[in-house]
Design a protein around this motif. Structure first.
Motif, mmCIF file in Angstrom:
data_model
loop_
_atom_site.group_PDB
_atom_site.id
_atom_site.type_symbol
_atom_site.label_atom_id
_atom_site.label_comp_id
_atom_site.label_asym_id
_atom_site.label_seq_id
_atom_site.Cartn_x
_atom_site.Cartn_y
_atom_site.Cartn_z
ATOM 1 N N PRO A 335 -6.670 -10.403 -4.761
ATOM 2 C CA PRO A 335 -5.463 -10.463 -4.875
ATOM 3 C C PRO A 335 -4.558 -10.243 -4.320
ATOM 4 O O PRO A 335 -4.507 -8.562 -3.658
ATOM 5 N N LEU A 336 -4.208 -10.842 -3.299
ATOM 6 C CA LEU A 336 -2.537 -9.868 -1.764
ATOM 7 C C LEU A 336 -2.111 -10.175 -2.494
ATOM 8 O O LEU A 336 -1.356 -11.114 -3.354
ATOM 9 N N LYS A 337 -1.200 -8.981 -2.803
ATOM 10 C CA LYS A 337 0.100 -8.875 -3.219
ATOM 11 C C LYS A 337 1.254 -9.094 -2.261
ATOM 12 O O LYS A 337 1.022 -9.157 -1.195
ATOM 13 N N LEU A 338 2.360 -10.333 -2.692
ATOM 14 C CA LEU A 338 3.476 -10.426 -2.001
ATOM 15 C C LEU A 338 4.725 -9.782 -2.504
ATOM 16 O O LEU A 338 4.739 -10.077 -3.911
ATOM 17 N N GLN A 339 5.454 -9.314 -1.442
ATOM 18 C CA GLN A 339 6.926 -8.660 -2.159
ATOM 19 C C GLN A 339 7.881 -8.972 -1.585
ATOM 20 O O GLN A 339 7.224 -9.033 -0.158
ATOM 21 N N GLY A 355 26.728 -3.029 4.073
ATOM 22 C CA GLY A 355 25.922 -4.046 4.663
ATOM 23 C C GLY A 355 24.951 -4.541 4.345
ATOM 24 O O GLY A 355 24.743 -4.024 2.431
ATOM 25 N N ARG A 356 23.454 -5.500 4.520
ATOM 26 C CA ARG A 356 22.338 -6.307 3.927
ATOM 27 C C ARG A 356 21.190 -5.812 4.520
ATOM 28 O O ARG A 356 20.991 -5.341 5.557
ATOM 29 N N GLU A 357 19.906 -6.150 3.187
ATOM 30 C CA GLU A 357 18.981 -6.076 3.571
ATOM 31 C C GLU A 357 17.758 -6.667 2.986
ATOM 32 O O GLU A 357 17.736 -7.249 1.728
ATOM 33 N N LEU A 358 16.944 -6.824 4.046
ATOM 34 C CA LEU A 358 15.254 -7.463 3.636
ATOM 35 C C LEU A 358 14.525 -6.940 3.876
ATOM 36 O O LEU A 358 14.246 -6.273 4.451
ATOM 37 N N ASP A 359 13.407 -6.901 2.717
ATOM 38 C CA ASP A 359 12.160 -5.925 2.005
ATOM 39 C C ASP A 359 11.191 -6.888 2.425
ATOM 40 O O ASP A 359 11.543 -7.927 1.655
ATOM 41 N N LEU A 360 10.027 -6.913 2.521
ATOM 42 C CA LEU A 360 8.834 -7.998 2.871
ATOM 43 C C LEU A 360 7.864 -7.070 2.219
ATOM 44 O O LEU A 360 8.176 -5.925 3.388
ATOM 45 N N LEU A 361 6.488 -7.600 1.868
ATOM 46 C CA LEU A 361 5.543 -5.961 1.598
ATOM 47 C C LEU A 361 4.196 -7.732 1.402
ATOM 48 O O LEU A 361 4.643 -8.223 0.836
ATOM 49 N N VAL A 362 2.879 -7.097 2.250
ATOM 50 C CA VAL A 362 2.279 -7.868 1.672
ATOM 51 C C VAL A 362 0.850 -6.846 1.962
ATOM 52 O O VAL A 362 0.932 -5.722 2.558
ATOM 53 N N GLY A 363 0.237 -6.460 0.961
ATOM 54 C CA GLY A 363 -1.073 -5.570 0.470
ATOM 55 C C GLY A 363 -2.248 -6.373 -0.211
ATOM 56 O O GLY A 363 -2.111 -7.660 -1.299
ATOM 57 N N ALA A 364 -3.221 -5.247 -0.048
ATOM 58 C CA ALA A 364 -4.496 -6.480 -0.942
ATOM 59 C C ALA A 364 -5.621 -5.373 -0.452
ATOM 60 O O ALA A 364 -5.672 -4.071 0.563
ATOM 61 N N PRO A 365 -6.123 -5.172 -1.423
ATOM 62 C CA PRO A 365 -7.281 -4.259 -2.073
ATOM 63 C C PRO A 365 -8.209 -4.904 -0.707
ATOM 64 O O PRO A 365 -9.073 -6.257 -0.782
ATOM 65 N N LEU A 366 -8.934 -3.969 -0.052
ATOM 66 C CA LEU A 366 -10.271 -4.179 0.997
ATOM 67 C C LEU A 366 -11.916 -4.579 0.266
ATOM 68 O O LEU A 366 -12.546 -4.628 0.705
ATOM 69 N N THR A 367 -12.095 -2.890 -0.301
ATOM 70 C CA THR A 367 -12.894 -2.632 -0.799
ATOM 71 C C THR A 367 -12.278 -2.084 -2.572
ATOM 72 O O THR A 367 -11.603 -2.274 -3.114
ATOM 73 N N LYS A 368 -13.160 -1.256 -3.143
ATOM 74 C CA LYS A 368 -12.756 -0.895 -5.043
ATOM 75 C C LYS A 368 -11.863 0.288 -4.171
ATOM 76 O O LYS A 368 -10.981 0.580 -5.101
ATOM 77 N N ALA A 369 -11.771 0.669 -3.774
ATOM 78 C CA ALA A 369 -11.285 2.510 -2.875
ATOM 79 C C ALA A 369 -10.712 2.259 -2.275
ATOM 80 O O ALA A 369 -9.580 2.748 -1.443
ATOM 81 N N LEU A 370 -11.083 1.048 -0.820
ATOM 82 C CA LEU A 370 -10.101 1.090 0.331
ATOM 83 C C LEU A 370 -9.159 -0.039 0.203
ATOM 84 O O LEU A 370 -9.577 -1.129 -0.453
ATOM 85 N N SER A 371 -7.720 0.295 0.689
ATOM 86 C CA SER A 371 -6.458 -1.030 0.269
ATOM 87 C C SER A 371 -5.882 -1.168 1.963
ATOM 88 O O SER A 371 -5.828 0.071 2.375
ATOM 89 N N ALA A 372 -5.039 -1.811 1.766
ATOM 90 C CA ALA A 372 -4.484 -1.738 3.076
ATOM 91 C C ALA A 372 -2.941 -2.907 2.774
ATOM 92 O O ALA A 372 -2.958 -3.408 1.873
ATOM 93 N N GLU A 373 -2.356 -2.086 3.324
ATOM 94 C CA GLU A 373 -0.264 -2.878 3.058
ATOM 95 C C GLU A 373 0.115 -2.820 4.239
ATOM 96 O O GLU A 373 0.225 -2.344 5.531
#
Length: 400
Positions: A335-339, A355-373
């Motif tokens: 499951p790839l998480k996008l925001q 002002g204005r702002e743009l925020d971006l995010l991509v995250g995913a679990p690598l294993t049951k215990a490890l995730s990356a973002e």
């Protein structure tokens, strides 16, 4: 204040040594807490000759005992190791760089005793407190050094749909760490909240009476109410909505008199894997100070660039559009998480643009215990005092 706060934390810590013996006859062996978060944060901000780069490793190690007649005890230490200190941590003196509030630190993060029963629970000691959406009271979980509280907190559930919460807070251990003059706030504060599940959604009313002996400008009384819910439109799609309003006044040892308002409105659409929302949030200002939320998880609100951690004297209005999706990718359907979020900031009456702002995010679990973002925030300032900045985070997190 300090003696009472130490008594709360040390009393809870002592109990963590005693309760395991009492619980030894139970079927459980308790729970080991091990969390590690490696993060790179870069900041390119106008007005600084150097870009900031912070490479930090946050480690939490602790233990929660098994339950014995409803009682548990928990103790947890936290260490933030700095692997690249090319940034202003607010305590390392490197003011040539932009601020990244992740100072080097080793501390007792939590030390608490809790009791849980059919109609409520009680927690005493150094603890994590998150109320509602964390807009007013939270643990600032995004930062490496968590915000915790020396407090006594009780929740009472007279029915399955109603929860009444009260917390007395003696001290706040803030994200700046023990080496900062603002790292701890001594207090005599009272947090009250009533929540109920209703036909219209989750309703809550709250009162936060903040009294800080060494930060009197942050002392205030805030009373408010919130309603958030959803309505199905057709199979797999729902309308979401929220409304919140609050009033904040001076309280206790506050050096100034003030009365300020807060309003948040939101509406959106949500399916099982996708969502989008349009939001409006206004924090008033009277020209001398703005509506403040000093105990909030501020990074989650008003943009990830953290430009508005302190509300300007003229207040701030945030009109935002957010969207997110969870997309299965690869052979294992990870499951790839996008925001994505877009914000437009003005003063509270909309007459001056910040002002204005743009925020971006991509995250995913690598294993049951490890995730990356990976996530980024790009703020384009429109006035002096609101400098352009770009922030990028890359994170690996392990939870045992």
């Amino acid at each position: 204040m300090r003696r009472r706060s130490c008594a709360l934390a040390l009393g809870a810590f002592a109990a963590t040594l005693l309760v395991p013996g009492l619980a030894a006859a139970g079927p459980s062996t308790g729970k080991v807490i091990l969390e590690m978060r490696l993060r790179s944060e870069t900041v390119d901000q106008d007005g600084f000759g150097k870009d900031a780069h912070a490479l930090t490793l946050r480690t939490r190690l602790g233990y929660e005992t098994p339950a014995w007649n409803g009682f548990k005890a928990l103790v947890e230490g936290e260490n933030v190791a700095v692997l690249d200190d090319s940034y202003n941590s607010t305590v390392n003196g490197k003011v040539r760089y932009p601020v990244v509030t992740d100072p080097k630190e080793t501390e007792l993060n939590r030390a608490q005793v809790s009791w849980s029963g059919a109609q409520g629970d009680v927690v005493v000691g150094r603890q994590r407190i998150i109320l509602g959406a964390a807009r007013f009271v939270g643990n600032v979980g995004f930062r490496q050094n968590e915000q915790t509280f020396d407090a006594a907190k009780a929740a009472f559930r007279p029915t399955k749909d109603v929860t009444l919460t009260y917390a007395y807070v003696d001290r706040v251990h803030r994200i700046f760490g023990d080496h900062s003059a603002q790292g701890e706030w001594d207090g005599d504060s009272h947090l009250m909240q009533a929540e109920a599940k209703t036909g219209a959604g989750q309703a809550s009313a709250y009162g936060y009476l903040l009294d800080f002996g060494n930060a009197p400008a942050q002392s205030s009384a805030t009373w408010g109410a919130r309603l958030a819910g959803s309505r199905p439109l057709h199979a797999g799609l729902a309308l979401t909505y929220e409304i919140e309003a609050a009033r904040q006044t001076d309280y206790a040892n506050s050096p100034t008199d003030f009365e300020l308002g807060y309003l948040a409105l939101g509406a959106g659409l949500k399916s099982k894997t996708r969502w989008a929302s349009l939001g409006y949030e206004r924090l008033d200002g009277d020209g001398r100070r703005g509506f403040q939320t000093p105990l909030a998880t501020l990074h989650a609100f008003q943009g990830w660039a953290d430009v508005f951690l302190t509300t300007p004297p003229a207040g701030v209005r945030d009109l935002n559009l957010r969207a997110g999706a969870t997309v299965p990718v690869g052979r294992n359907a990870t499951p790839l998480k996008l925001q994505v979020a877009a914000h437009d900031f003005t003063d509270d009456d909309g007459s001056r643009r910040y002002g204005r702002e743009l925020d971006l995010l991509v995250g995913a679990p690598l294993t049951k215990a490890l995730s990356a973002e990976v996530k980024a925030a790009l703020f384009d300032g429109a006035r002096p005092g609101f400098a352009d900045r770009t922030k990028v985070w890359m994170t690996l997190e392990y939870r045992y």
